[in-house]
Design an enzyme around this catalytic site. Structure first.
Site, PDB file in Angstrom:
ATOM      1  N   ASP A   1     -46.604  94.229  59.549  1.00  0.00           N
ATOM      2  CA  ASP A   1     -47.136  93.476  60.694  1.00  0.00           C
ATOM      3  C   ASP A   1     -47.795  92.200  60.190  1.00  0.00           C
ATOM      4  O   ASP A   1     -48.123  92.077  59.014  1.00  0.00           O
ATOM      5  CB  ASP A   1     -48.161  94.321  61.462  1.00  0.00           C
ATOM      6  CG  ASP A   1     -48.710  93.585  62.688  1.00  0.00           C
ATOM      7  OD1 ASP A   1     -47.920  92.905  63.370  1.00  0.00           O
ATOM      8  OD2 ASP A   1     -49.920  93.655  62.943  1.00  0.00           O
ATOM      9  N   SER A   2     -48.030  91.260  61.106  1.00  0.00           N
ATOM     10  CA  SER A   2     -48.710  90.022  60.722  1.00  0.00           C
ATOM     11  C   SER A   2     -50.197  90.258  60.459  1.00  0.00           C
ATOM     12  O   SER A   2     -50.836  89.490  59.754  1.00  0.00           O
ATOM     13  CB  SER A   2     -48.529  88.976  61.814  1.00  0.00           C
ATOM     14  OG  SER A   2     -48.997  89.488  63.043  1.00  0.00           O
TER      15      SER A   2
ATOM     16  N   CYS B   1     -44.449  94.299  64.663  1.00  0.00           N
ATOM     17  CA  CYS B   1     -44.972  93.002  65.085  1.00  0.00           C
ATOM     18  C   CYS B   1     -43.948  92.453  66.057  1.00  0.00           C
ATOM     19  O   CYS B   1     -42.770  92.311  65.712  1.00  0.00           O
ATOM     20  CB  CYS B   1     -45.110  92.099  63.861  1.00  0.00           C
ATOM     21  SG  CYS B   1     -45.426  90.363  64.216  1.00  0.00           S
TER      22      CYS B   1
ATOM     23  N   GLU C   1     -59.575  92.817  69.203  1.00  0.00           N
ATOM     24  CA  GLU C   1     -60.087  92.687  67.836  1.00  0.00           C
ATOM     25  C   GLU C   1     -61.615  92.601  67.806  1.00  0.00           C
ATOM     26  O   GLU C   1     -62.250  92.993  66.838  1.00  0.00           O
ATOM     27  CB  GLU C   1     -59.455  91.472  67.148  1.00  0.00           C
ATOM     28  CG  GLU C   1     -57.954  91.654  66.982  1.00  0.00           C
ATOM     29  CD  GLU C   1     -57.331  90.769  65.910  1.00  0.00           C
ATOM     30  OE1 GLU C   1     -58.049  89.976  65.280  1.00  0.00           O
ATOM     31  OE2 GLU C   1     -56.106  90.888  65.719  1.00  0.00           O
TER      32      GLU C   1
ATOM     33  N   CYS D   1     -47.138  94.139  73.332  1.00  0.00           N
ATOM     34  CA  CYS D   1     -47.895  93.619  72.190  1.00  0.00           C
ATOM     35  C   CYS D   1     -48.580  94.811  71.555  1.00  0.00           C
ATOM     36  O   CYS D   1     -49.152  95.649  72.267  1.00  0.00           O
ATOM     37  CB  CYS D   1     -48.920  92.591  72.652  1.00  0.00           C
ATOM     38  SG  CYS D   1     -50.115  92.119  71.382  1.00  0.00           S
TER      39      CYS D   1
ATOM     40  N   HIS E   1     -51.275  95.171  70.132  1.00  0.00           N
ATOM     41  CA  HIS E   1     -52.716  95.310  70.384  1.00  0.00           C
ATOM     42  C   HIS E   1     -53.016  96.006  71.717  1.00  0.00           C
ATOM     43  O   HIS E   1     -54.095  96.553  71.909  1.00  0.00           O
ATOM     44  CB  HIS E   1     -53.393  93.941  70.444  1.00  0.00           C
ATOM     45  CG  HIS E   1     -53.644  93.300  69.111  1.00  0.00           C
ATOM     46  ND1 HIS E   1     -52.639  92.825  68.306  1.00  0.00           N
ATOM     47  CD2 HIS E   1     -54.797  93.053  68.437  1.00  0.00           C
ATOM     48  CE1 HIS E   1     -53.162  92.296  67.213  1.00  0.00           C
ATOM     49  NE2 HIS E   1     -54.474  92.422  67.264  1.00  0.00           N
TER      50      HIS E   1
END
Lengths: 293, 293
Positions: free
Chosen positions: B13-14, B76, B178, B210, B212
């Site tokens: 992942d990034s 990702c 985050e 996404c 997240h």
């Protein structure tokens, strides 16, 4: 006789944030040519290690110096905190960061000797404003205290003898500004949470310690109340640039041609979209560049 | 006889987002060794050009392949959309992205033939979920329509014959997750703005496009109402991983030693802090690595 230099000023930032400094140059120094370099392929610097920030910064500044700039503004708090010394050692032009001007103005402004500082997580953790203020205040011993829990309400109190500094990281302010939500109800609610602790402290001066934050000035001022003076680092930095141009006798008087050119390390599309909102002005001369690896 | 492979699964992942996929592997495949590589020095990929994303992805995957992984998960969305073909061409192991599994599940789930997709600006602009759904739906001609103004309420309607897809970028969801504010009143207010348009459409299925977003599931579900089925791409991806391990006969049965190792391209401090919140678990084996430039 007044000396003149037609060479451009260089402005370096990790992304779009430095455009608030650019905007101030346009306002305060409308006859100066400016080259703006935004490292959009490697933004954000705030979450990188200091060594990485120094390496990236030297690569970006090297590009600007090769373009013949007469003075450099490091319009990025992270790079100002971590890379200013390395840049000054490497390059033989006047270099101005964004931290010292705001620190100086805060110290001149406060009557209560209680100053608030807000910034990104990286800026607050590095204590770069605290150290800059302390350097101007006589390098007093630093005593730190933590307030609040881990979320929303956590902030730091730093005592330097007769002076107290309250610091608070506000990580969501940057994405809010870039999303164009700087005046939204979400920004008001977010600012209300972040600033809750600082509001209870007897500060009279609050430093906007991140180049994005001038966009949120209205919301921050509404939360903090009108008795708190907000220090806009971008504005203070450009006042310092003006002084340096005079001091070195290198003022410009460009009256024609493209005054402002932008260089970015990734595709310009998003930079233009977000940047034009920051500048309240069209971005016309823009180029994609390759630096480093 | 059932074949066994003690070689690890690679997850790329990034940054930290792929940890929601990692968490699902821990849950669904507790006997698998996993190497997680997060390109934290160059995150976020979502704002980079496609060529840059391909270059970064190949560098990261090359690192994992040299470590002997038996299967790769590209956890990702940006890399899955831009670099999956290049990765499959370069490396001779099974490769699974996060887009197709979510797209397939959405198509299986919807009764009303109206699907919503939310994701980062990059994912939505690339229409990668639209293309993935359309590929499974028979490559119908695409008709696009724009709804709403530029902020808050702007979303797209894509018609593929009998199927309609409504897509909406929600850029603030990533920083909210985050920051640890995924369940806060700020998240509720933000989600309320972003999802206003999609709520008015007759969708019965919403893809969390996404990695997240699973953290914001509670808030998103509260805004959308309980009649909307949320598709968690992380969960669907790991179901696909499980099938592939069986198909290739390369399941693991590690019962001892460190099962999970993390590699990051910048200093691990922030990754650990944010990542442990994503995983609800301690991050122990972590190493800083150098790739690319």
């Amino acid at each position: 006789m007044r000396k003149i230099s037609d060479r451009p000023i260089g402005v370096f930032d990790s992304g779009v944030g430095g455009l608030t400094v650019m905007k101030e140059i346009m306002r305060q120094l409308p006859e100066e040519k400016v080259l703006y370099a935004g490292d959009t392929a490697r933004v954000p610097y705030g979450i990188r290690s200091a060594e990485t920030v120094v390496r990236y910064s030297l690569e970006m500044v090297d590009f600007l110096v090769r373009k013949g700039i007469k003075l450099l503004v490091v319009a990025c708090n992270t790079a100002s905190a971590s890379a200013l010394t390395a840049i000054k050692e490497r390059f033989d032009i006047p270099v101005i960061g964004v931290i010292e001007p705001g620190a100086r103005k805060a110290l001149e402004t406060t009557r209560s000797k209680k100053i608030g500082i807000i910034g990104t997580e990286g800026t607050i953790k590095s204590n770069s404003y605290v150290h800059a203020i302390n350097a101007l205040y006589g390098n007093k011993p630093i005593v730190m205290k933590e307030h609040g829990a881990i979320h929303f309400d956590r902030y730091f109190e730093v005592s330097l003898g007769g002076l107290s500094i309250f610091t608070k990281a506000c990580p969501l302010f940057v994405p809010l500004a870039e999303e164009g939500w700087a005046s939204s109800d979400v920004a008001v609610l977010t600012a209300g949470h972040y600033l809750e602790g600082l509001k209870k402290e007897p500060i009279d001066t609050l430093v906007l310690g991140c180049t994005h934050y001038p966009l949120l000035k209205g919301v921050i001022s509404r939360i903090m109340g009108e008795n708190i003076t907000l220090i806009d680092s971008a504005r203070e930095t450009v006042i310092e640039v003006k002084k340096a141009l005079l001091q070195y006798g290198i003022e410009g008087n460009s009256l024609s041609g493209p005054l402002w050119t932008y260089y970015v390390t990734d595709s310009p599309e998003r930079f233009i979209k977000v940047g034009e909102r920051f500048l309240s002005r069209k971005i016309e001369q823009i180029e994609n560049i390759n630096v480093g690896g």
